[in-house]
Design a protein around this motif. Structure first.
Motif, PDB file in Angstrom:
ATOM      1  N   TYR A  44       6.707  19.684 -12.740  1.00  0.00           N
ATOM      2  CA  TYR A  44       6.676  19.511 -11.282  1.00  0.00           C
ATOM      3  C   TYR A  44       6.726  18.058 -10.818  1.00  0.00           C
ATOM      4  CZ  TYR A  44       5.552  24.446 -11.363  1.00  0.00           C
ATOM      5  OH  TYR A  44       5.608  25.805 -11.569  1.00  0.00           O
ATOM      6  N   TRP A  45       6.962  17.121 -11.723  1.00  0.00           N
ATOM      7  CA  TRP A  45       7.064  15.720 -11.318  1.00  0.00           C
ATOM      8  C   TRP A  45       8.322  15.516 -10.492  1.00  0.00           C
ATOM      9  CZ3 TRP A  45       3.647  12.010 -11.146  1.00  0.00           C
ATOM     10  CH2 TRP A  45       4.076  10.686 -10.961  1.00  0.00           C
ATOM     11  N   ARG A  46       8.195  14.926  -9.307  1.00  0.00           N
ATOM     12  CA  ARG A  46       9.340  14.754  -8.412  1.00  0.00           C
ATOM     13  C   ARG A  46       9.496  13.313  -7.926  1.00  0.00           C
ATOM     14  NH1 ARG A  46      10.005  18.986 -10.219  1.00  0.00           N
ATOM     15  NH2 ARG A  46      10.477  21.011  -9.271  1.00  0.00           N
ATOM     16  N   LYS A  76       6.386  21.399   3.663  1.00  0.00           N
ATOM     17  CA  LYS A  76       6.884  20.806   2.405  1.00  0.00           C
ATOM     18  C   LYS A  76       7.979  19.773   2.700  1.00  0.00           C
ATOM     19  CE  LYS A  76       9.862  21.968  -1.513  1.00  0.00           C
ATOM     20  NZ  LYS A  76      11.096  21.297  -1.156  1.00  0.00           N
ATOM     21  N   ARG A 135       5.052  23.479  -2.100  1.00  0.00           N
ATOM     22  CA  ARG A 135       6.331  23.871  -2.731  1.00  0.00           C
ATOM     23  C   ARG A 135       6.170  25.146  -3.543  1.00  0.00           C
ATOM     24  NH1 ARG A 135       7.740  24.728  -7.132  1.00  0.00           N
ATOM     25  NH2 ARG A 135       5.818  23.909  -7.992  1.00  0.00           N
ATOM     26  N   SER A 136       5.142  25.170  -4.381  1.00  0.00           N
ATOM     27  CA  SER A 136       4.919  26.304  -5.267  1.00  0.00           C
ATOM     28  C   SER A 136       4.702  27.597  -4.481  1.00  0.00           C
ATOM     29  CB  SER A 136       3.710  25.985  -6.157  1.00  0.00           C
ATOM     30  OG  SER A 136       3.145  27.145  -6.678  1.00  0.00           O
ATOM     31  N   GLU A 184       7.829  15.600   2.141  1.00  0.00           N
ATOM     32  CA  GLU A 184       8.829  14.888   1.345  1.00  0.00           C
ATOM     33  C   GLU A 184       9.467  13.770   2.157  1.00  0.00           C
ATOM     34  OE1 GLU A 184      10.221  18.650  -1.467  1.00  0.00           O
ATOM     35  OE2 GLU A 184      11.598  17.844   0.016  1.00  0.00           O
ATOM     36  N   ASP A 189       0.032  16.212  -4.890  1.00  0.00           N
ATOM     37  CA  ASP A 189      -0.450  17.524  -5.343  1.00  0.00           C
ATOM     38  C   ASP A 189      -0.461  18.538  -4.195  1.00  0.00           C
ATOM     39  OD1 ASP A 189      -1.429  17.261  -8.297  1.00  0.00           O
ATOM     40  OD2 ASP A 189      -2.083  15.439  -7.302  1.00  0.00           O
ATOM     41  N   LEU A 234      -0.908  15.612 -10.653  1.00  0.00           N
ATOM     42  CA  LEU A 234       0.241  14.730 -10.365  1.00  0.00           C
ATOM     43  C   LEU A 234      -0.239  13.399  -9.807  1.00  0.00           C
ATOM     44  CD1 LEU A 234       2.527  17.454  -8.734  1.00  0.00           C
ATOM     45  CD2 LEU A 234       2.712  16.529 -11.043  1.00  0.00           C
ATOM     46  N   HIS A 279       1.639  18.410  -1.712  1.00  0.00           N
ATOM     47  CA  HIS A 279       3.060  18.745  -1.576  1.00  0.00           C
ATOM     48  C   HIS A 279       3.460  19.794  -2.598  1.00  0.00           C
ATOM     49  CE1 HIS A 279       7.134  18.240  -3.268  1.00  0.00           C
ATOM     50  NE2 HIS A 279       7.484  18.342  -2.000  1.00  0.00           N
ATOM     51  N   ASN A 280       3.012  19.626  -3.836  1.00  0.00           N
ATOM     52  CA  ASN A 280       3.404  20.556  -4.893  1.00  0.00           C
ATOM     53  C   ASN A 280       2.843  21.953  -4.645  1.00  0.00           C
ATOM     54  OD1 ASN A 280       4.577  21.111  -7.613  1.00  0.00           O
ATOM     55  ND2 ASN A 280       2.443  21.588  -8.036  1.00  0.00           N
ATOM     56  N   ARG A 281       1.615  22.037  -4.113  1.00  0.00           N
ATOM     57  CA  ARG A 281       1.050  23.364  -3.807  1.00  0.00           C
ATOM     58  C   ARG A 281       1.870  24.039  -2.713  1.00  0.00           C
ATOM     59  NH1 ARG A 281      -4.192  20.606  -3.699  1.00  0.00           N
ATOM     60  NH2 ARG A 281      -5.011  20.636  -5.820  1.00  0.00           N
TER      61      ARG A 281
END
Length: 1078
Positions: A599-601, A234, A267-268, A238, A261, A551, A263-265
């Protein structure tokens, strides 16, 4: 009295003299300070030369794990050594005349990073295979030959799959490039690094061997999902997103792109697993490197504090930190001649695990980043007595401290009572280079020679919203505005639809009106991204054909001079039937908007395209869609700020991604944008003019007996049957018997099924829709990420029924999905189950991310049993006549939520105790601390627990596992899963709690023989019938319907009776002998 006066000129002269004196003092202080800094830096330069650079490979610049090692280079150690040398390089840049030392250090660092890159670039075929299927045999190697860079240890002999190493490399690469070092030279190397990004993007679903190279704590060769690896990935994603690998002078095509997306998975799932490390390791010191330096992977203060506290409380000792509980590495009891441990061997290492001073250094660095002087001082004091000195007087960090074989028993009896010995690695003659490199970094920080911002140039230690804003053409992770606005563009498929929407006050745009911006389906963007990271020379094929998530479709793209907006995947009309349910689509639109908002970053606002098709008008739920669009007009969607408007007006505030890599390629892209429907007239003026779908129903009749008839007889009946369900059953018989190409009245069976499916779609007759999908072996698109979401939340999934059920305890590849659901056993049971179970898995994956509380107490989602609970609710609780497979998909999802939230409404709807037990039993729900209680029972039952003729033995179970371990809970679950009656299962769960309570209140008690749980329940039932004055019967319905208090009373009496038969003995402390209860 005469006054004394001083001439003003004299005063001015004296003032000048005084100020000149002060000035001289300042200059002298600055000179002294400057000289002191140079002296200190030169001192560390000497240490780096003697301890690190002396051990650097002369050819590739790699480092071994210890200075005595002459053959093997270790990639992790090499990265830390390079970071340490780079830290000193950064420190030297503060002074004007470093006499060439900074350049030398920088180039040593470049050589090491390029050496790792060269070794990995020889393994491009591995990378390409790994992108297709994340298997350990395709992993990039973590160890190479020190001189030649050859791969000399095979994947069979060592666990090379360590995602965190590749992630750490990418993270360090970005930091060093930002400092001005030129590490990447050619476009081939840029392409390879882009493929390294693809390599780590799927960390969230890739079990690996982790930082300690052993996988699970049992050291049996099993990889696991590790939070430390996922968190490192992650952080790397980033850091490298939008990074130009050629530095400030780089071109647009040397920029790295990250799938937001993916990245978000990561993170989650990282934040879901924390504070655990993996299924077998509740806590692990490797997480320190992930939540703090160098990764800083989470800025969720609560998660960070909880994880950190758990590591310190559980693993810190006088000599350092343990790696994890029951870690045998380096202990005198570990057999160095065996790669793997025997079953239950880890129990031997409990309380004598080695302690690593290295982690005191990480705590010092963390203290420096947090400006916590007390923490720095605390760990400096703890580290001081552990350091050794070489002949130059330089500090040496031992690798670990272990308990001498003569003191093992004493240490086990009283942990922390015995002194420990330093390891043979980490001595003046055999330096532990990872430890030495981290010591140099920590020392430079403590001596104020290096500032935290020089060590962390990209400010990973700050929350993303506090980091310096990135300029340029590429999206960057910048954190979320507290009042984020999600922009919404409404696109109507035709002018006719647009005009009709306008009569209801809903302003939309058609594809022609948004020109020159094009509206693309997400699959077209996948085609573009397939060209990113392609190299025929290296044998790399670019981005794998993974779908673009919610995303990714919320950015606006510039591709080859065109501006593009993609509509989300939920609007894609797929072969699978879920996309045809309007009510489900409405729920999905709301979920999508909230997901993007949460989750928008990235910098810039997300822009979501809502696509309205003409077929939506004919749906009975179309008015609900109008209500949703009217709500969006108000500026809010269930609390989320939204802004609807014309696309041309929203572009300036949007997040725009420039896909410049396409401009360098001579490729003809076959792109099919979303086309506007053309009509001769505008037509419909309101909903009343629109022909809506008919509410269709028919009598259900079973043709199962036709399985025994000949094919001509089946065809004859088929010609006479008019019902959709009847035709589906008969076509299914022909399909299984004769195959899909078998001709019936000049049409093949497959075509007949497809025609029937289209008819069922138009009528919204969901039972036949599902049956036809199952006969055609269709699959839900992108279901594997949802399976992964369930698994990494600490749950298992079981698909199918009975003995043929398939247990999923690790992520599955998309290619494996078909065989999971289309098993002969599942299709023989009920053909429609193949698609219905996929549907339920999909809903569970979505719900567990947003409504985690619904799954409390559930450890294994047995999909077939969940459907049984739903059927039971429809048939027995609501007294309905329908079936679950006949419901619309949105009704199935609501029914699933209904049974999962049983506790919230059971009393209100006056469910009986039996009904509650049946539903809870189907779901496999257990009370809090349940598995801990079972563990305590097992500890006091030497012969084990028997249930349904299956034995859970005391040994090696409690020797191998601990009470809070996820793997133990899963073992108990597999025992309970042998029970075929859900209400009986809940009675057994209640029985476990009762036995545990008795043992807690009487800690001296032990069971001498097997504890037969079935017999205890049987005895309790007999007592219950006796009190009612009834004869014994196998029908336990009356017992199941009794209140929990009454059942507890009978079960407790049955347990006490077992104790009174002499099956228990108690150990009384003091002078008394063993007390037998008889």
């Amino acid at each position: 009295m005469a006054s004394l006066s001083v001439p003003s000129q004299q005063v001015r002269s004296r003032q000048r003299t005084l100020s000149g004196c002060d000035s001289d003092i300042d200059v002298n202080l600055r000179v002294i300070s400057y000289d002191d800094t140079v002296r200190k830096l030169d001192h560390y330069y000497g240490i780096v030369k003697r301890q690190l650079l002396k051990n650097q490979s002369i050819t590739l610049g790699l480092f071994p794990s210890s200075s005595a090692e002459q053959v093997l280079a270790d990639v992790r150690t090499s990265i830390y050594c390079a970071t340490s040398i780079w830290s000193l390089f950064q420190a030297y840049r503060r002074i004007d005349d470093d006499r060439g030392k900074a350049y030398e250090l920088g180039q040593s660092c470049v050589k090491c990073m390029r050496g790792i890159l060269m070794c990995w670039m020889r393994q491009t075929s591995q990378v390409e295979n790994f992108k297709k299927g994340q298997q350990p045999k395709y992993a990039l190697h973590a160890k190479f030959h020190l001189i030649t860079g050859e791969a000399i240890i095979s994947s069979d002999a060592y666990g090379h799959l360590q995602i965190d190493i590749v992630s750490l490399y990418l993270l360090s690469l970005v930091q060093m490039i930002n400092s001005g070092l030129q590490i990447i030279y050619t476009m081939d190397e840029v392409t390879f690094v882009q493929n390294l990004v693809y390599y780590v993007e799927r960390a969230y679903r890739t079990p690996d061997f982790g930082m300690w190279e052993r996988g699970s704590k049992y050291n049996n060769g099993t990889p696991e999902l590790h939070a430390s690896s996922i968190g490192m990935a992650k952080a790397a994603l980033e850091a490298i997103n939008g990074c130009n690998l050629f530095g400030e002078k780089g071109a647009s095509w040397s920029v790295i792109f990250v799938d937001i997306d993916a990245h978000n998975r990561n993170r989650s799932i990282f934040e879901t697993i924390l504070p655990r490390e993996s299924s077998s390791k509740n806590v692990d010191a490797s997480l320190l490197c992930t939540i703090s330096f160098p990764a800083f992977a989470t800025h969720d203060q609560m998660l960070y504090s909880k994880t950190r506290a758990q590591i310190i409380n559980s693993l810190e000792g006088k000599y350092g930190f343990k790696r994890h509980h029951r870690d045998g590495y380096g202990t005198v009891l570990e057999d160095k001649n065996r790669r793997y441990y025997h079953i239950a061997e880890t129990k031997e290492f409990e309380k004598i695990e080695c302690q690593w001073p290295l982690f005191f250094l990480f705590m010092i660095i963390e203290g420096m980043f947090k400006s916590n002087d007390d923490q720095v001082e605390e760990y400096k004091k703890k580290l001081k007595p552990l350091l050794k000195r070489d002949r130059f007087g330089d500090p040496v960090i031992p690798k670990y401290y272990y308990i001498h074989k003569d003191y093992v028993d004493f240490e086990k009896a009283e942990p922390g009572s015995q002194s420990r010995q330093p390891s043979t690695e980490g001595t003046p003659k055999n330096l532990f280079l990872w430890g030495q490199s981290v010591w140099i970094i920590a020392s430079l920080l403590m001596d104020d020679l290096l500032h935290i911002n020089e060590l962390d140039l990209i400010r990973r230690h700050l929350p993303s919203y506090n980091r310096p804003r990135k300029g340029g053409r590429y999206s960057a992770f910048q954190g979320t505005a507290s009042d984020l606005v999600v922009q919404v563009v409404l696109i109507a498929e035709s002018m006719r639809l647009q005009a009709m929407m306008a009569t209801y006050g809903i302003q939309t745009q058609t594809p022609h009106e948004v020109e020159p911006v094009q509206i693309w389906p997400p699959r077209e963007l996948v085609k573009v991204y397939q060209n990113l990271g392609v190299s025929e020379k290296l044998g790399l094929r670019g981005r794998p054909t993974r779908p673009i998530g919610a995303l990714g479709t919320s950015k606006i793209y510039r591709v080859c001079g065109q501006t593009v907006l993609c509509y989300p995947l939920v609007f894609e009309v797929s072969d699978f039937y879920l996309s045809h349910d309007m009510a489900l689509l409405i729920d999905d639109i709301k979920t999508e908007l909230h997901f993007v908002g949460k989750y928008w970053r990235l910098s810039g606002r997300p822009t979501v395209c809502i696509l309205i098709r003409e077929e939506h008008m004919r749906d009975v739920h179309f008015r609900e869609l109008l209500d949703l669009l009217a709500m969006l007009k108000t500026g809010y969607c269930d609390g989320l700020k939204v802004r609807t408007g014309r696309l041309q007006n929203l572009i300036s505030s949007s997040c725009i991604e420039h896909l410049d890599f396409m401009s360098t390629m001579d490729i003809d892209l076959d792109i099919s944008p979303f086309e506007q429907l053309q009509h001769a007239s505008i037509g419909y003026q309101s909903l009343t003019d629109v022909p809506t779908a008919i509410q269709y129903s028919e009598d259900s009749m079973s043709f199962k007996d036709m399985e025994l008839q000949s094919t001509p007889e089946v065809i004859k009946v088929l010609r006479s049957v008019t019902t959709l369900h009847g035709q589906t059953q008969l076509l299914g018989i022909l399909l299984r018997r004769e195959g899909p190409d078998f001709q019936v009245d000049s049409t093949c069976v497959r075509e007949r099924v497809c025609a029937l499916l289209r008819q069922a779609f138009s009528l919204r007759y969901w039972r036949t829709v599902r049956e036809c999908n199952a006969l055609l072996s269709k699959e839900v698109e992108s279901i594997s990420p949802y399976i992964t979401t369930v698994l990494v939340s600490g749950l298992q999934l079981t698909v199918g029924y009975g003995k043929d059920a398939i247990l999923l305890d690790k992520p599955v590849q998309p290619a494996e999905i078909h065989d999971l659901f289309y098993t002969p056993a599942l299709q023989a049971h009920n053909v429609v189950q193949a698609v219905l179970q996929q549907e339920v898995v999909l809903y569970c994956g979505k719900l567990i991310a947003t409504h985690t509380h619904l799954f409390s107490g559930i450890l294994n989602i047995r999909v077939g049993w969940v459907i049984k609970a739903m059927t039971y609710y429809v048939r027995d609780v609501c007294q309905g006549t329908g079936t679950v497979e006949a419901l619309a998909p949105n009704e199935v999802r609501r029914l699933l939520v209904k049974v999962l939230s049983l506790d919230e409404w059971a009393q209100q709807e006056r469910l009986t105790q039996q009904q509650i037990r049946v539903i809870d039993g189907c779901l496999g729900r257990t009370p809090k601390r349940f598995y801990e209680k079972v563990f305590n029972i097992l500890r006091k039952t030497s012969e084990g627990l028997r249930l349904c003729d299956q034995l859970l033995p005391q040994q090696p179970t409690i020797a191998e596992m601990s009470s809070g371990e996820l793997n133990f809970a899963l073992t108990v679950q597999s025992l309970l899963n042998n029970i075929q009656h859900p209400e009986y299962r809940q009675i057994v769960v209640e029985l476990f709690s009762i036995v545990a309570t008795i043992l807690e209140r009487n800690p001296e008690l032990r069971f001498q023989h097997q504890l037969n749980l079935d017999q205890i329940v049987k005895d309790a039932f007999k007592m219950f019938l006796k009190d009612l004055g009834k004869e014994y019967t196998d029908d336990m319905s009356l017992f199941y319907n009794e209140s929990q208090v009454a059942v507890t009373s009978y079960l407790a009496r049955a347990v006490v009776n077992v104790m009174l038969t002499g099956d228990v003995f108690g150990k009384i402390k003091g002078d008394q002998a063993v007390c037998h209860i008889s």
